[in-house]
Write an enzyme that holds these catalytic residues in place. Structure first.
Site, mmCIF file in Angstrom:
data_model
loop_
_atom_site.group_PDB
_atom_site.id
_atom_site.type_symbol
_atom_site.label_atom_id
_atom_site.label_comp_id
_atom_site.label_asym_id
_atom_site.label_seq_id
_atom_site.Cartn_x
_atom_site.Cartn_y
_atom_site.Cartn_z
ATOM 1 N N ASN A 151 15.289 48.289 69.124
ATOM 2 C CA ASN A 151 14.197 48.456 68.185
ATOM 3 C C ASN A 151 13.925 49.740 67.515
ATOM 4 O O ASN A 151 13.612 50.025 66.413
ATOM 5 C CB ASN A 151 12.937 47.774 68.564
ATOM 6 C CG ASN A 151 12.655 48.298 70.078
ATOM 7 O OD1 ASN A 151 13.564 48.078 70.793
ATOM 8 N ND2 ASN A 151 11.347 48.855 70.203
ATOM 9 N N GLN A 179 15.662 42.088 67.673
ATOM 10 C CA GLN A 179 15.834 42.852 66.313
ATOM 11 C C GLN A 179 17.008 42.429 65.695
ATOM 12 O O GLN A 179 17.357 42.970 64.526
ATOM 13 C CB GLN A 179 15.780 44.501 66.832
ATOM 14 C CG GLN A 179 14.520 44.936 67.217
ATOM 15 C CD GLN A 179 13.423 45.055 66.042
ATOM 16 O OE1 GLN A 179 13.875 44.966 64.945
ATOM 17 N NE2 GLN A 179 12.146 45.062 66.530
ATOM 18 N N SER A 199 11.848 36.336 67.874
ATOM 19 C CA SER A 199 10.284 36.450 67.449
ATOM 20 C C SER A 199 10.253 36.149 65.955
ATOM 21 O O SER A 199 11.116 36.660 64.981
ATOM 22 C CB SER A 199 9.731 37.834 67.687
ATOM 23 O OG SER A 199 8.543 37.773 67.197
ATOM 24 N N GLY A 200 9.435 35.516 65.514
ATOM 25 C CA GLY A 200 9.134 35.154 64.185
ATOM 26 C C GLY A 200 8.799 36.377 63.240
ATOM 27 O O GLY A 200 9.273 36.403 62.105
ATOM 28 N N HIS A 201 7.849 37.147 63.767
ATOM 29 C CA HIS A 201 7.419 38.146 62.938
ATOM 30 C C HIS A 201 8.275 39.310 62.381
ATOM 31 O O HIS A 201 7.816 40.041 61.638
ATOM 32 C CB HIS A 201 6.143 38.686 63.304
ATOM 33 C CG HIS A 201 6.039 39.681 64.506
ATOM 34 N ND1 HIS A 201 5.990 40.989 64.328
ATOM 35 C CD2 HIS A 201 6.153 39.384 65.619
ATOM 36 C CE1 HIS A 201 6.044 41.458 65.752
ATOM 37 N NE2 HIS A 201 5.886 40.454 66.407
ATOM 38 N N THR A 236 -0.329 22.781 73.307
ATOM 39 C CA THR A 236 0.078 22.136 71.959
ATOM 40 C C THR A 236 0.822 22.867 70.914
ATOM 41 O O THR A 236 0.389 24.174 70.770
ATOM 42 C CB THR A 236 -1.439 21.861 71.164
ATOM 43 O OG1 THR A 236 -2.206 21.059 72.211
ATOM 44 C CG2 THR A 236 -1.314 21.032 69.974
ATOM 45 N N CYS A 324 4.808 49.236 70.080
ATOM 46 C CA CYS A 324 3.949 49.101 71.289
ATOM 47 C C CYS A 324 4.067 50.434 72.221
ATOM 48 O O CYS A 324 2.958 50.559 72.524
ATOM 49 C CB CYS A 324 4.886 48.088 72.422
ATOM 50 S SG CYS A 324 5.623 46.652 71.647
#
Ligand code: PLP
Length: 380
Positions: A151, A179, A199-201, A236, A324
């Site tokens: 990353n 990445q 990861s979606g974002h 859910t 992070c």
């Protein structure tokens, strides 16, 4: 106010308009619970299946090998803890010094619980030595975990070779592909890893949705128990975000990685212009084999933090490393592992996306030239 120029796409990306459009009905009118028996809930189950189909297609996986999670950090922790739980007699794991915090912190926790962790070193360009990997394997090794792309510096690691080394010794292999997804073609059948996280974002879907791929036949123990996701991840289903991620995957499939040419062209243009206009510049990483959108770049004698703040005052957003770590004001563990001269060359990370334009890069370069000159004069 200057127009906003966002150049921190390895931290997160803007949700694509088409992704948002696809999600909205599941936030507004189609809010049924997919576990319900009645059709108002059951209809959304079809949408989840459709998303799974898209993710599976993107990875060349089977649909039942895809598990939706809340984020890639959860996927990483789940994969590691599952490997550990299914190999109770083995207490050694091999990873690298340049992994994401979600992997490194899990390893630290395992170390505190009696595990022996080997952190593979990297050379000055962030490259791994596969001979070192081979030499560290013991009869006690239960897992090898290596990221597909870094990353911070963008290095792409030789995942296929690493997996072959793992398979020769019958060791599980987990890959953090957060990445890489969308920038590197991933074929899990060819690469043959046991688990992989996404990861979606990072691909223009929202934050808070991830994927864990688990190869069929792999022994698996959930982190969160419950009946959803075939008893492999309780909770859910986050229907709107799952739908958004499915759409983001579809957009990548339709584009067929053409965006990478544009990203590489723009990134290379930016690096060349910077080097042509500013002296004493270093670009970190494996320049021959890195993500097309990433540049880790340092200007001799210029503090990356000061540079970041000055650029921010012009509404230009870059980072000094991973999102992070950057709040911790600690040097980047990736560049420390590369033995970089961080006192003289502290890096900023510029990471592009399909939303960036040449006009934005030209504005960035103009600002960088004047800020770097100004900060250098100030420090004389
Ligand atoms: N792995 C890598 C390489 C990352 O860059 C990130 C996010 O920055 C993650 C894992 C964690 O992803 P998430 O934010 O979905 O937990």
């Amino acid at each position: 106010m200057n127009q906003k120029i966002y150049l921190d796409n390895n931290a997160t990306t803007k949700v694509d308009d088409e992704v948002l459009e696809a999600m909205l009905p599941y936030l507004k009118s189609q809010y049924g619970n997919p576990s319900s028996i009645y059709s108002f809930g059951k209809d959304v189950t079809e949408k989840i299946k459709n998303s799974k189909k898209n993710i599976a297609k993107l990875l060349n996986a089977q649909e039942d090998e895809i598990i939706f999670t809340s984020c890639a950090s959860e996927s990483n922790v789940t994969a590691i803890m599952s490997a550990v739980k299914n190999n109770p007699n083995k207490k050694h794991i091999i990873t690298t010094k340049v992994e994401h915090a979600s992997i490194l912190e899990t390893m630290k926790n395992l170390e505190n619980n009696g595990y022996n962790i080997t952190y593979l070193s990297v050379d000055k360009n962030g490259k791994l030595d596969l001979e070192e990997l081979k030499s560290k394997i013991t009869n006690d090794t239960c897992l090898i975990s290596v990221m597909m792309a870094n990353n911070e510096i963008g290095n792409i690691y030789p995942i296929k070779e690493i997996d072959e080394i793992a398979k020769e010794q019958n060791i599980l292999f987990h890959c953090d592909a957060v990445q890489a997804i969308g920038k590197v073609k991933i074929d899990v059948k060819d690469l043959n890893m046991d688990t992989l996280s996404l990861s979606g974002h990072k691909i223009h879907a929202p934050k808070g949705i991830g994927v864990l791929y688990v190869k069929n036949g792999t022994n698996f123990t959930p982190l969160i128990f419950g009946h959803q996701e075939n008893n492999r991840r309780g909770g859910t289903e986050n229907v709107p975000y799952i739908v958004g991620l499915g759409k983001a995957a579809e957009l990548i499939i339709n584009d067929n990685y053409k965006v990478n040419n544009t990203l590489k062209e723009l990134r290379d243009y930016m690096e060349n212009e910077i080097k042509n206009n500013i002296d004493d510049v270093i670009i970190y990483g494996d320049l021959e084999n890195r993500l097309p959108n990433t540049s880790s770049i340092a200007f001799k004698g210029v503090s990356a933090n000061e540079l970041l703040l000055m650029l921010e005052s012009f509404n230009i957003f870059i980072s000094t490393g991973s999102a992070c770590n950057s709040k911790l004001a600690e040097p980047s563990h990736v560049l420390v592992a590369c033995n970089a001269d961080l006192d003289n060359y502290s890096p900023i990370r510029i990471s592009l996306s399909k939303d960036n334009t040449k006009e934005e890069i030209d504005i960035l370069i103009k600002r960088l030239v004047s800020i770097v000159n100004m900060l250098r004069r100030k420090n004389l």
